[in-house]
Each structure stands twice: as C-alpha cells, then as structure tokens.
Design a protein around this motif. Structure first.
Motif, mmCIF file in Angstrom:
data_model
loop_
_atom_site.group_PDB
_atom_site.id
_atom_site.type_symbol
_atom_site.label_atom_id
_atom_site.label_comp_id
_atom_site.label_asym_id
_atom_site.label_seq_id
_atom_site.Cartn_x
_atom_site.Cartn_y
_atom_site.Cartn_z
ATOM 1 N N VAL A 298 -8.513 4.733 -1.576
ATOM 2 C CA VAL A 298 -8.033 4.177 -2.527
ATOM 3 C C VAL A 298 -8.906 3.389 -3.564
ATOM 4 C CG1 VAL A 298 -5.970 2.706 -2.568
ATOM 5 C CG2 VAL A 298 -5.768 4.656 -0.849
ATOM 6 N N GLN A 299 -8.927 2.369 -4.706
ATOM 7 C CA GLN A 299 -9.521 1.704 -5.819
ATOM 8 C C GLN A 299 -8.776 1.224 -5.853
ATOM 9 O OE1 GLN A 299 -11.840 5.192 -7.743
ATOM 10 N NE2 GLN A 299 -13.307 3.755 -6.927
ATOM 11 N N SER A 300 -8.764 -0.006 -6.622
ATOM 12 C CA SER A 300 -7.828 -1.025 -7.765
ATOM 13 C C SER A 300 -8.938 -1.380 -8.603
ATOM 14 C CB SER A 300 -7.910 -2.124 -6.632
ATOM 15 O OG SER A 300 -6.543 -2.206 -5.655
ATOM 16 N N ASP B 97 -13.765 0.195 -4.516
ATOM 17 C CA ASP B 97 -13.045 0.633 -3.390
ATOM 18 C C ASP B 97 -11.999 -0.273 -1.877
ATOM 19 O OD1 ASP B 97 -14.471 3.117 -3.818
ATOM 20 O OD2 ASP B 97 -15.872 3.491 -2.420
ATOM 21 N N VAL C 224 -2.741 -2.095 -1.417
ATOM 22 C CA VAL C 224 -2.420 -0.423 -2.823
ATOM 23 C C VAL C 224 -1.085 -0.764 -3.057
ATOM 24 C CG1 VAL C 224 -1.737 1.796 -1.999
ATOM 25 C CG2 VAL C 224 -3.552 0.567 -0.349
ATOM 26 N N SER D 241 -3.224 1.111 -8.500
ATOM 27 C CA SER D 241 -4.038 1.356 -7.673
ATOM 28 C C SER D 241 -4.640 3.120 -8.789
ATOM 29 C CB SER D 241 -4.481 1.632 -6.442
ATOM 30 O OG SER D 241 -4.249 0.097 -5.828
ATOM 31 N N GLN D 242 -5.772 3.762 -7.717
ATOM 32 C CA GLN D 242 -5.832 5.113 -7.163
ATOM 33 C C GLN D 242 -6.702 5.656 -6.061
ATOM 34 O OE1 GLN D 242 -8.452 5.993 -10.836
ATOM 35 N NE2 GLN D 242 -10.272 5.727 -9.847
ATOM 36 N N VAL D 243 -6.738 7.071 -6.430
ATOM 37 C CA VAL D 243 -6.749 7.958 -5.502
ATOM 38 C C VAL D 243 -7.662 8.415 -5.918
ATOM 39 C CG1 VAL D 243 -6.240 9.330 -3.660
ATOM 40 C CG2 VAL D 243 -4.834 7.277 -4.044
ATOM 41 N N ILE E 170 -1.293 6.179 -8.832
ATOM 42 C CA ILE E 170 -0.462 6.284 -7.827
ATOM 43 C C ILE E 170 0.651 5.574 -8.229
ATOM 44 C CG2 ILE E 170 0.144 4.575 -5.903
ATOM 45 C CD1 ILE E 170 -2.698 4.578 -4.980
ATOM 46 N N LEU F 167 2.182 8.033 -0.277
ATOM 47 C CA LEU F 167 1.845 7.516 -1.315
ATOM 48 C C LEU F 167 2.232 8.904 -2.257
ATOM 49 C CD1 LEU F 167 -2.354 6.251 -0.296
ATOM 50 C CD2 LEU F 167 -0.231 4.522 -1.261
ATOM 51 N N CYS G 110 1.187 10.698 -5.893
ATOM 52 C CA CYS G 110 0.395 10.842 -6.829
ATOM 53 C C CYS G 110 0.078 11.955 -7.662
ATOM 54 C CB CYS G 110 -1.073 10.505 -6.073
ATOM 55 S SG CYS G 110 -1.282 8.987 -4.296
#
Length: 105
Positions: free
Chosen positions: A12-14, A31, A68, A72-74, A83, A97, A99
């Motif tokens: 998971v990234q922001s 990350d 989260v 954010s993205q996965v 997301i 989540l 997505c």
C-alpha cells in the motif's frame, strides 16, 4: 480471518510531499506497508467511452492497519491499482480494499 487465506502480498502506497537535498518539495509515492491479503473478488469489465478501455476491479481483504484511504494505491504483481473504497471489518479486525485498474486497449 484465517491466516491461511491471506495468500497474496500487496504493498500500500500513499502520495506524499518530501524535501529533496535542495529543500525543494517533491511529490512521490511512499510505501505505507507491505501486508498479506486475500483476493475476495476479481473481475474485468469493458466500458465504451471515447476509446475502448478495460477496467479491472479487485477486492483485497487484509488485517487492519492505519494509513489507508481512497487517495492511496495498491501494488500487486507489478500492477498499480487505485483504491476506490476502504471498508473496515468489525472493530479494527480487517479491511476490504476495493481497487480498480484502468487498462487502455
């Protein structure tokens, strides 16, 4: 949630702002964490818009952790998913989540 069902690994990234060596703000993906997850549902749908495109939707179930949200993205198997929805399971027991990945054809 059984540990044996969490058979996938996701990151998971922001999107955050950091300062480089020259003290200039730089926007970058950072990350938040790499966690074990279960795929609940995976589907591909085709939408006709200005161009042909496929949208891949996938729902990951993972243990609860902070940080989260929908901005954010996965990362999963080399693909990036945005997301769209974060749903808490129980009282901080887990997260679903929802997505989406858009693929231009």
């Amino acid at each position: 949630m059984r540990a044996g069902n969490l058979d996938r690994s996701i990151t998971v990234q922001s999107y955050t702002t950091t300062l480089n060596a020259y003290r200039v703000p730089v926007m970058a993906w950072v990350d938040v964490g790499t966690v074990r997850a279960q795929i609940i549902q995976s589907s591909t749908e085709e939408y006709l818009t200005n161009g042909a495109s496929d949208t891949t939707s996938i729902i990951f179930r993972t243990r609860y952790f902070e940080g989260v949200n929908t901005s954010s993205q996965v990362l999963y198997e080399g693909q990036t998913y945005n997301i769209r929805e974060v749903k808490e399971i129980g009282r901080r027991k887990g997260l679903d989540l929802r997505c989406e990945r858009k693929v231009a054809a």
